[in-house]
Every structure is written in structure tokens, then in C-alpha cells.
Design a protein around this motif. Structure first.
Motif, PDB file in Angstrom:
ATOM      1  N   THR A  93      44.734  73.354  62.337  1.00 41.75           N
ATOM      2  CA  THR A  93      44.173  72.386  61.314  1.00 41.75           C
ATOM      3  C   THR A  93      45.053  71.809  60.767  1.00 41.75           C
ATOM      4  OG1 THR A  93      42.673  73.577  60.808  1.00 41.75           O
ATOM      5  CG2 THR A  93      43.432  72.439  59.393  1.00 41.75           C
ATOM      6  N   PRO A 151      47.298  76.784  52.805  1.00 47.29           N
ATOM      7  CA  PRO A 151      46.486  77.957  53.243  1.00 47.29           C
ATOM      8  C   PRO A 151      45.432  77.230  54.625  1.00 47.29           C
ATOM      9  CG  PRO A 151      46.106  78.316  50.822  1.00 47.29           C
ATOM     10  CD  PRO A 151      47.165  76.693  50.992  1.00 47.29           C
ATOM     11  N   LEU A 152      45.022  76.576  54.790  1.00 48.66           N
ATOM     12  CA  LEU A 152      44.336  76.218  56.091  1.00 48.66           C
ATOM     13  C   LEU A 152      45.014  75.230  56.624  1.00 48.66           C
ATOM     14  CD1 LEU A 152      42.025  74.513  52.521  1.00 48.66           C
ATOM     15  CD2 LEU A 152      41.428  76.241  54.274  1.00 48.66           C
ATOM     16  N   LEU A 197      34.322  73.547  51.831  1.00 50.21           N
ATOM     17  CA  LEU A 197      35.048  74.398  51.118  1.00 50.21           C
ATOM     18  C   LEU A 197      34.806  76.097  50.618  1.00 50.21           C
ATOM     19  CD1 LEU A 197      38.944  73.878  51.670  1.00 50.21           C
ATOM     20  CD2 LEU A 197      37.728  74.082  54.003  1.00 50.21           C
ATOM     21  N   ARG A 222      35.813  78.407  54.745  1.00 52.67           N
ATOM     22  CA  ARG A 222      36.735  78.371  54.360  1.00 52.67           C
ATOM     23  C   ARG A 222      37.537  79.325  55.012  1.00 52.67           C
ATOM     24  NH1 ARG A 222      40.443  77.200  50.095  1.00 52.67           N
ATOM     25  NH2 ARG A 222      38.057  76.128  48.950  1.00 52.67           N
ATOM     26  N   ASP A 223      36.661  80.987  55.544  1.00 47.21           N
ATOM     27  CA  ASP A 223      37.833  81.086  56.418  1.00 47.21           C
ATOM     28  C   ASP A 223      37.428  81.178  57.611  1.00 47.21           C
ATOM     29  OD1 ASP A 223      37.741  83.280  53.957  1.00 47.21           O
ATOM     30  OD2 ASP A 223      35.301  84.351  54.422  1.00 47.21           O
ATOM     31  N   ARG A 258      43.640  77.703  61.302  1.00 47.82           N
ATOM     32  CA  ARG A 258      45.261  76.940  60.623  1.00 47.82           C
ATOM     33  C   ARG A 258      46.200  76.401  61.039  1.00 47.82           C
ATOM     34  NH1 ARG A 258      49.537  77.560  58.800  1.00 47.82           N
ATOM     35  NH2 ARG A 258      50.406  76.628  57.050  1.00 47.82           N
ATOM     36  N   ARG A 314      48.178  73.964  59.144  1.00 50.93           N
ATOM     37  CA  ARG A 314      49.693  74.259  59.304  1.00 50.93           C
ATOM     38  C   ARG A 314      50.643  72.999  59.495  1.00 50.93           C
ATOM     39  NH1 ARG A 314      51.345  75.169  66.148  1.00 50.93           N
ATOM     40  NH2 ARG A 314      53.243  73.669  65.672  1.00 50.93           N
ATOM     41  N   VAL A 343      38.233  77.599  58.459  1.00 48.02           N
ATOM     42  CA  VAL A 343      39.325  77.094  58.619  1.00 48.02           C
ATOM     43  C   VAL A 343      40.452  77.677  58.754  1.00 48.02           C
ATOM     44  CG1 VAL A 343      40.312  74.420  57.564  1.00 48.02           C
ATOM     45  CG2 VAL A 343      37.856  74.901  57.771  1.00 48.02           C
ATOM     46  N   THR A 344      40.577  78.596  57.583  1.00 47.70           N
ATOM     47  CA  THR A 344      41.604  79.271  57.235  1.00 47.70           C
ATOM     48  C   THR A 344      42.531  80.178  58.965  1.00 47.70           C
ATOM     49  OG1 THR A 344      41.500  80.360  54.958  1.00 47.70           O
ATOM     50  CG2 THR A 344      43.106  81.544  55.972  1.00 47.70           C
ATOM     51  N   ALA A 345      41.198  80.650  59.304  1.00 47.48           N
ATOM     52  CA  ALA A 345      41.287  81.039  60.654  1.00 47.48           C
ATOM     53  C   ALA A 345      41.894  80.159  61.884  1.00 47.48           C
ATOM     54  CB  ALA A 345      40.492  82.020  61.383  1.00 47.48           C
ATOM     55  N   TYR A 376      46.274  72.950  50.489  1.00 47.18           N
ATOM     56  CA  TYR A 376      45.934  72.762  52.082  1.00 47.18           C
ATOM     57  C   TYR A 376      47.155  74.140  52.390  1.00 47.18           C
ATOM     58  CZ  TYR A 376      42.379  68.907  51.015  1.00 47.18           C
ATOM     59  OH  TYR A 376      41.569  68.334  50.801  1.00 47.18           O
TER      60      TYR A 376
END
Ligand code: FO1
Length: 312
Positions: A227, A265-266, A211, A217-218, A224, A268, A220-222, A263
Motif C-alpha cells: 500500500t 499502520p496502513l 476505513l 481497515r483490517d 500494508r 508502507r 488495508v492493514t493486511a 497512515y
């Protein structure tokens, strides 16, 4: 499930997760994005432990006694090395050495780590795509927390293998990460996947370096909502390695709740083991949906049912 599955991967736990996923979805639809923070150059050879653990496991060739290196290994090169007083705390088996010789030579010829890894994966007839998270130099560095060497920063393998991860740690840093760029296809593999899976690898020294590469990281966040993470902590302990101890030493809860906090933020969903069913509400309170199932993949039948749960 249609579409691609992209797995953020460390070593042993990720390799087992990937092996199970290949039994549920065609390997061609799977991309593993692997940690390279454990990599080292030793005897002039470029060694990528997590890439190799994934490759050897999927090839059915992992050394069952160690969980790393190749099955049926012999150690004659190490014996010779020991005779000369060479560095012999990091064990390279005679079969395994072939991989490091090949990788190093190809890198010296100007091939990227992604290209060499693709060649190695094809040579072992694996159908999936295995990508190092970056082709740039990225090294996990560990600061010792107590004793005569307190405050000293050492490489990951000096911590993990030479000191058998039995020393306190006060900080972890990913040298080179801020200047690294994601390897080709890494961000697309995350952006376009139907499912992103954070494997049950060590969150602080296997997943965090992945990450830490700018953009990952961005991405994976997008992703989410698509995930799912699998907790490497079961009943407050790591299934393998020092994840529980490291989480605790670095100020996190060594429990599924601590993993949930990292996890949320990354991902669901966080898959937790039945042994932690009583913590499901506390996991949900961290803002990540708990999915309780059996997760110990060394137990018969569990790996495939876990893979199905992750894709469901
Ligand atoms: N782990 C050990 O505990 N001792 C070793 O001597 C050792 C050698 C080794 C050689 C090649 C390789 O690909 C992995 C190796 N590992 C060894 C495992 C490795 O250092 C760790 O498992 C990972 O870096 C942590 O994920």
C-alpha cells in the motif's frame, strides 16, 4: 506492473489520481473503492457526490469551474426550485440531475448502489471498476466546535456546502458505519491487489469513512506492504477543501508528518511533495517510508509521473 490496482477514493483528488492511473495501467485492472459518507437524499433524490466526481472526471465531463458536477451545465431546475422556496443551497445542474434521477429510480426498484454505479460507469464507457465502499447507509456527521451552534451535529453537506466548511469542527462521526458491510468485491479487491493506493483525499472525511466500514481497515492493514498513500497536504495546506483545517481542529498535525502518523499502520510508503522534502526524515520517524516527488496534479505532466511513482 501486472495485477490489479485498488484505490481508496474520495472526490476530486482521487478522481485526478485515477485519471492518471488509467494512463499508466489498463483501466480494466483498476478498482476504485469510493467514499459514500458524503451521500445525501435531497428532493427525494439519492446523490453520491464522490462516485459522481470520479465518474465525470474519468469521462472527461467534469465541470472545470467547480470540480464537481458536469461540464456545460445549466441551472434551470434550480431556478424553478428557488421560485417555490425549495432547498437550493445544494446546486444540482440540469445535466447532473439525470444521474440522480436514474440512481434513485434504480435504487427504488431494488438495485444496490454497487449495481447502479456499475450501470452508470458503463454508460460513460469507463473501463475501470468503481465500487461504493458499502451498499448500506453511511453518513459522515460533523459536530460544530464553536459559536451559537457549538455541539450541534450536522450532516457532511450541511457543513461542506451550506456552511462552506468555514466553521470550526470538534468531532466527526460515521453514522451507520458499524452496522455496514463492505459492498461485494471490496475486500477481495484490496486482498488481491498488487498495489493498494490511498488517494490524496481528505484523510478524516474521505478516507476515514471508507476505513470505518468493518473489515476494510483490517484488509488495508493486511495489505500494508503493498500500500502507498499520497499526501493531500502539501507545505502544510490542503490542495483543495478543508483537510488542513479539519486535521488541525481534530487534533492532528496539518502537515505530511500528521498524515504519516495517520497512515503508518496502513501504508508502507507515503508520497510527499518536493515542497515537503525537508520533512522526509520526520515522516520516516513515524514508521512510513517517504517518497518525495512532485504531487500537484494540476501542473503539466505531474499526474502521470505521480501515477508511475505510486506503482513503482
Ligand atoms: N459543492 C459545493 O461547494 N456546492 C454545491 O452546491 C455542490 C453541489 C453538488 C452537487 C452534486 C455533486 O455531486 C457534488 C456537489 N458539490 C457541491 C460537491 C460536493 O458536495 C463535495 O465536493 C464533496 O462532497 C466533497 O468531496
Amino acid at each position: 506492473m501486472e495485477g490489479g490496482v485498488t484505490v481508496l477514493a474520495g472526490g476530486v483528488g482521487a478522481a485526478r489520481m485515477l485519471a492518471a492511473l488509467t494512463q499508466v495501467v489498463p483501466p480494466e485492472r483498476i478498482t476504485a473503492v469510493a467514499n459514500v459518507g458524503d451521500d445525501l437524499v435531497l428532493h427525494g433524490l439519492h446523490i453520491s457526490p464522490d462516485l459522481d466526481t470520479v465518474t465525470y472526471t474519468l469521462a472527461g465531463q467534469i465541470n472545470p469551474e467547480t470540480g464537481w458536477g458536469l461540464a456545460g451545465e445549466t441551472w434551470q431546475a434550480m431556478e424553478t426550485l428557488g421560485r417555490y422556496g425549495g432547498v437550493d443551497w445544494f446546486n444540482l445542474g440540469d445535466r447532473d440531475l439525470g444521474t440522480h434521477l436514474y440512481r434513485t429510480h434504480r435504487l427504488q426498484q431494488g438495485a444496490s448502489l454497487t449495481e447502479v454505479t456499475g450501470e452508470i460507469v458503463r454508460a460513460w464507457d469507463l473501463g475501470l471498476r468503481l465500487l461504493p465502499v458499502t451498499d448500506d447507509r453511511l453518513r459522515t456527521m460533523v459536530t460544530l466546535g464553536e459559536g451559537p451552534d457549538a455541539g450541534r451535529e450536522i450532516t457532511f453537506q450541511e457543513y461542506f456546502v451550506q456552511r462552506r466548511h468555514s466553521v470550526a469542527v470538534s468531532a466527526v462521526r460515521f453514522d451507520g458505519a458499524s452496522n455496514a458491510t463492505p459492498a461485494p468485491d471490496v475486500l477481495t479487491a484490496i486482498d488481491e491487489a498488487m498495489r493498494v493506493v490511498i488517494a490524496p483525499s481528505n484523510p478524516v472525511v474521505s478516507i476515514d469513512p471508507v476505513l470505518a466500514v468493518p473489515g476494510v481497515r483490517d484488509a488495508v492493514t493486511a495489505a500494508r506492504q503493498r500500500t502507498v498513500a499520497v499526501s493531500p497536504i502539501v507545505a502544510g495546506a490542503a490542495l483543495k477543501g478543508p483537510a488542513d483545517r479539519l486535521l488541525h481542529e481534530l487534533g492532528h498535525d496539518a502537515s505530511v508528518v500528521g498524515v504519516a502518523r495517520l497512515y503508518a499502520p496502513l501504508a508502507r510508503t507515503l508520497v510527499i511533495d518536493e515542497a515537503d522534502a525537508d520533512l522526509a526524515d520526520a515522516v520516516a520517524d513515524e514508521g512510513i517510508e517517504p517518497l518525495v516527488t512532485r504531487t500537484i496534479m494540476s501542473e503539466p505532466g505531474v499526474a502521470v509521473s505521480l501515477a508511475r511513482a505510486v506503482l513503482s
